[in-house]
Design a protein around this motif. Sequence first.
Motif, PDB file in Angstrom:
ATOM      1  N   TRP A   1      24.285 -10.349  53.650  1.00  0.00           N
ATOM      2  CA  TRP A   1      24.019 -10.936  52.334  1.00  0.00           C
ATOM      3  C   TRP A   1      22.725 -10.341  51.791  1.00  0.00           C
TER       4      TRP A   1
ATOM      5  N   ASP B   1      29.138 -13.738  41.079  1.00  0.00           N
ATOM      6  CA  ASP B   1      27.920 -12.975  41.319  1.00  0.00           C
ATOM      7  C   ASP B   1      27.148 -13.621  42.464  1.00  0.00           C
ATOM      8  N   TRP B   2      26.412 -12.810  43.223  1.00  0.00           N
ATOM      9  CA  TRP B   2      25.744 -13.358  44.401  1.00  0.00           C
ATOM     10  C   TRP B   2      24.644 -14.357  44.057  1.00  0.00           C
TER      11      TRP B   2
ATOM     12  N   THR C   1      25.748 -17.796  45.171  1.00  0.00           N
ATOM     13  CA  THR C   1      26.137 -17.955  46.571  1.00  0.00           C
ATOM     14  C   THR C   1      25.949 -19.370  47.084  1.00  0.00           C
TER      15      THR C   1
ATOM     16  N   LEU D   1      31.397 -12.587  46.918  1.00  0.00           N
ATOM     17  CA  LEU D   1      30.271 -12.470  46.002  1.00  0.00           C
ATOM     18  C   LEU D   1      30.006 -10.993  45.712  1.00  0.00           C
TER      19      LEU D   1
ATOM     20  N   ILE E   1      27.420  -7.887  44.069  1.00  0.00           N
ATOM     21  CA  ILE E   1      26.031  -7.518  43.779  1.00  0.00           C
ATOM     22  C   ILE E   1      26.047  -6.445  42.709  1.00  0.00           C
TER      23      ILE E   1
END
Length: 310
Positions: A92, A284-285, A288, A306, A308
């Motif tokens: 991540w 979109d991250w 999260t 997700l 990036i």
Amino acid sequence: MKALAATGDRTLVRFADAPEPAPAADAAVIQVEAFSVNRGEILAMTGAYGTPTAPGTVMGQDVVGRVVAAAADGSGPAVGTRVVGHADGGGWAERVPVPTSALVELPDAVPATTAAALPLAGLTALRLLRHVEAPADKKALITGASGGVGHYLVELATAAGIAVTAVAAAPERGARLAELGAAKVVHGVAHADGPFDVIFESVGGDVFADALARIAPGGTVLWFGQASLQPIRLSFFDYLTVTPFTLKHFPHWVADTTDAEDLRVLVELTATGRLHPELGRVADWAETAHVLADLNNRRIRGNAVLTITA
């Protein structure tokens, strides 16, 4: 670089600055474009497996991106190659090292978000099926079938000739399982017509015992999770009439093949339209933490991915 680090509290993750990867000689550095989150990672962070993940730890295993630094030992893909990998953690983040034994080239025909859903859940399903001898014409029960692993398992098992009864909590979670080939979708083990030659069990608690009551003599139970977090309770005497049967504990990371070998199979199946990753959420991250909360509370069917933005 930016990364999502464990917080040690209810928010689970937050953005933090992280050091650039210092890869081992057999690992390539990936510029991450998309990653998948799994409920097991949530359970690790919250301490369900024992000690909670230490604050500041960067989680993450399922990643897709491009190689920005090839492995120093010369193994694996070259710089610029589009890849999907199963990292040892740290996924991540904007960049992550991945052993070349867990990394494969990704064809342009497979979108990054689709591929990101493959590693953990796909590897688990693929390896579970290898424990089923002569699968054609067998009947199987899959509990927790509307999760990430379950969708893959339904489609792969059906393709192998297994007649699948899939257990999903609600009709809206089960409809896709029928499209993927399940012969029957039920909304509780009590509605499953056994006996079954194979039971894939990942819920635990009372569901485990209810499922096991439907095993055929000589059948096999593959126990690969405990999503309910409830322990199983069994009495030997309840199963005297169906003996012998086999109960196997299944950890997905124990295999005779490398992650790369099995990821290559999953990628090929996906690229040729024989495997259809179920993306229950793509975001979109920055989202999260919210996605993890929804995944933990079973508000997401299939996989959550997700992205990036470069």
